[in-house]
Design an enzyme around this catalytic site. Structure first.
Site, PDB file in Angstrom:
ATOM      1  N   HIS A 330      -0.651 -10.929  -7.382  1.00 29.84           N
ATOM      2  CA  HIS A 330       0.101 -10.267  -6.035  1.00 29.84           C
ATOM      3  C   HIS A 330       0.553 -11.470  -5.100  1.00 29.84           C
ATOM      4  O   HIS A 330       1.183 -11.244  -4.158  1.00 29.84           O
ATOM      5  CB  HIS A 330      -0.890  -9.568  -5.180  1.00 29.84           C
ATOM      6  N   SER A 429       7.472  -4.347   5.519  1.00 28.27           N
ATOM      7  CA  SER A 429       8.311  -5.463   5.098  1.00 28.27           C
ATOM      8  C   SER A 429       8.879  -6.072   6.153  1.00 28.27           C
ATOM      9  O   SER A 429       9.404  -5.654   7.119  1.00 28.27           O
ATOM     10  CB  SER A 429       9.524  -5.110   4.168  1.00 28.27           C
TER      11      SER A 429
END
Length: 600
Positions: A330, A429
């Site tokens: 990740h 985001s």
């Protein structure tokens, strides 16, 4: 390999130079928001002490002003003032094993292979799609992402895409390092690593300046499977070491590095484009929940757990039983980048028929190379310890009835408020800024708490509950934008705390897939109970929305009372009954709760 640090021009996506820097909120705004987020979670006495601490922190000339100025200085000197903090604290400092604890997975639609040849054809087609996608990345021809929803049309930072196939997480004793290949130092990777039966093979995808076609790739994969079947040549499952805690793996890697043979093999893995893991069948049941588990941890050392190398960002899993997907490390990129990449690959495979053309050079292709390992008694001991550790936390902790909950007809906008007010992490985001990654959404808002209480105490009317639901949704949507997938696949990940849940929701065009996970040995969490609670909460909210449907979009006149609004609802009752569409179903698809072999 150089350390991945400042963004080079090579790594910038189109338009990244024009993106603004991530702003720093004013100190007063930060502290006010903090108090707002805390008030409904604390007792009056706890909140009073919190207020006192905040006042002391924000005093003129105090610690708050000093730290705020340091952040502003950092903002002026860097492209993104929070990037390094986020990367280190969220990922590289974490000492837990990568599988389940950190690495998310994307589960592909189930495949129906009639035999090994079908699985290898699928693998060759997938690799061809990877090479097609990497061609776009290498040419910087990937279209720029634009925000949707409230910020529609805003260009997004593309830097994360260029780490998909060119980075590697190097284990360290106290902190890992994210490294990246750069053409100015070394050539781009032109090989992938194929894992089969816990063995690792180098598959060159560019030979004599020519990219292999699917016929070539299939030929090479067939050779690899044949080589892996040879028990005389089989080596210990070194990949198990990468499933260990990060400090333990760093120590084991240091031991491996003492031998030149091992150094060469490590170098080939660390510089590869990606891994393709050809798994053995995982068992008779391949439900959604079982497939999610296989993607997350391979079923442990007794199954396909050693057929992995968890430090690589992209590992494509192709099971003989049709259990397929991708597990990613990740730290280089966020989930939306994984979603976009896998959507491209699946659409490529659907839209581009397999091209198994036989090239004249097939018979002349050099055979794939098996990676060799020189295993001393010390390395054998480390492997045994890794297997015990892996087996322990897979079967004791992570073998909970990981649930996949499918809902149809539910409103996606209510997802974030269908929970109680516990400490909840949700990502949003920040890619509209330079080097943007994600930030945290605190979903446990006061509005969400008010709505949950209204739904559980039974004291308020439907219209009052509907108002509270709309208020909770409005509060939530200030911080987040929905990004659904368009291909029938779903994402899954493990809990980030021992007594918590991993609850990944995957909005589709007309339904939502939840993948819920928890640790088995926690008395405070249970995936089965959580799954039922989510299902019931969605049903309750669906019923509430249908009950209030005639006037949910009507704004009350100034001074209109709750009673008057209820009268309006009563007036439309007959119309509601007449015109109401059939209620959508909410279906739970879950794995059986039988422990796997070697389990608890």
């Amino acid at each position: 390999m150089p350390i991945l640090g400042k963004q080079s021009s090579k790594d910038k996506g189109a338009g990244d130079n024009a993106l603004p820097k991530l702003p720093i909120p004013e100190l007063t705004d930060t502290l006010q928001l903090y108090l707002c987020c805390m008030k409904h979670l604390l007792t009056e006495e706890q909140f009073r002490r919190t207020q006192t601490a905040v006042q002391l922190f924000s005093a003129p000339g105090g610690q708050g002003e000093l730290l705020q100025q340091k952040l502003k200085d950092r903002r002026d000197k860097t492209a993104n003032w929070v990037y390094e903090y986020w990367l280190n604290d969220m990922y590289l400092n974490n000492r837990l094993p990568l599988p389940v604890h950190s690495s998310p997975a994307m589960v592909f639609p189930p495949q129906h292979f009639r035999g090994r040849s079908d699985a290898l054809r699928f693998a060759a087609h997938l690799i061809s799609g990877v090479l097609d996608y990497k061609t776009l990345l290498d040419a910087r021809a990937l279209p720029v992402d634009y925000a949707r929803g409230q910020l529609a049309g805003t260009p997004m930072c593309m830097e994360q895409y260029y780490r998909l196939f060119t980075s590697y997480r190097l284990p360290g004793p106290h902190r890992d390092t994210l490294v990246a290949q750069e053409s100015c130092v070394m050539p781009e990777p032109e090989h992938i690593i194929v894992a089969c039966k816990n063995q690792f093979f180098v598959l060159d995808v560019v030979i004599n300046f020519r990219r292999l076609n699917e016929r070539d790739l299939l030929t090479q994969l067939e050779r690899i499977v044949k080589m892996a079947d040879s028990e005389e040549e089989r080596l210990p499952p070194i990949g198990l070491l990468t499933s260990d805690g990060r400090s333990e793996w760093a120590e084991s890697r240091a031991v491996l590095m003492r031998e030149s043979t091992n150094r060469d093999s490590l170098d080939m893995i660390e510089r590869c484009m990606c891994l393709v893991c050809l798994d053995d069948a995982s068992g008779p049941e391949i439900s959604d929940s079982t497939r999610a588990k296989i993607m997350l941890h391979g079923g442990g050392p007794n199954k396909n757990g050693g057929n992995r190398w968890y430090d690589k960002p992209m590992q494509f899993i192709i099971g003989a039983d049709g259990c397929c997907g991708v597990v990613c490390e990740h730290s280089p990129f966020e989930g939306i980048v994984l979603v976009q990449c896998t959507e491209h690959l699946l659409k490529y495979m659907i839209g581009s028929p397999s091209k198994l053309v036989r090239a004249a050079s097939v018979s002349e292709l050099p055979a794939p190379r098996r990676l060799r390992w020189k295993c001393t008694p010390e390395i054998h001991k480390l492997l045994a310890a890794s297997a015990r550790s892996y087996r322990g936390w897979i079967y004791k902790d992570a073998e909970d009835e990981s649930r996949c909950l499918h809902t149809s007809g539910s409103t996606a906008g209510i997802l974030q408020v269908s929970r109680t007010t516990v400490s909840t992490y949700e990502s949003a985001s920040t890619r509209r800024f330079q080097e943007g990654r994600v930030d945290n959404i605190r979903s446990a808002t006061p509005q969400a708490l008010a709505f949950v209480r209204a739904m559980t105490d039974g004291k308020l009317s439907s219209s009052e509950k509907m108002e509270l639901l709309q208020g909770a949704i409005a509060a939530q949507t200030k911080y987040t934008i929905l990004v659904p997938t368009t291909v029938e696949m779903f994402c899954c990940y493990g809990p980030v705390v021992p007594n918590g849940y991993g609850a990944c929701y995957n909005p589709q065009s007309n339904h939502i897939i939840f993948c819920i996970s928890s640790f088995y040995d926690s008395p405070q969490s249970c995936s089965a109970d959580f799954s039922k609670a989510v299902e019931q909460a969605l049903v309750d909210m669906r019923d509430l929305c249908n009950t209030c449907k005639p006037n949910c979009n009507k704004q009350p006149k100034q001074g209109q009372s709750v009673e008057n609004k209820e009268n309006i609802a009563a007036t439309h009752k007959e119309e509601l009954t007449k015109n109401q569409v059939p209620l959508p179903k909410v279906v739970v698809k879950a794995a059986e709760q039988t422990p796997v072999q070697g389990g608890r």
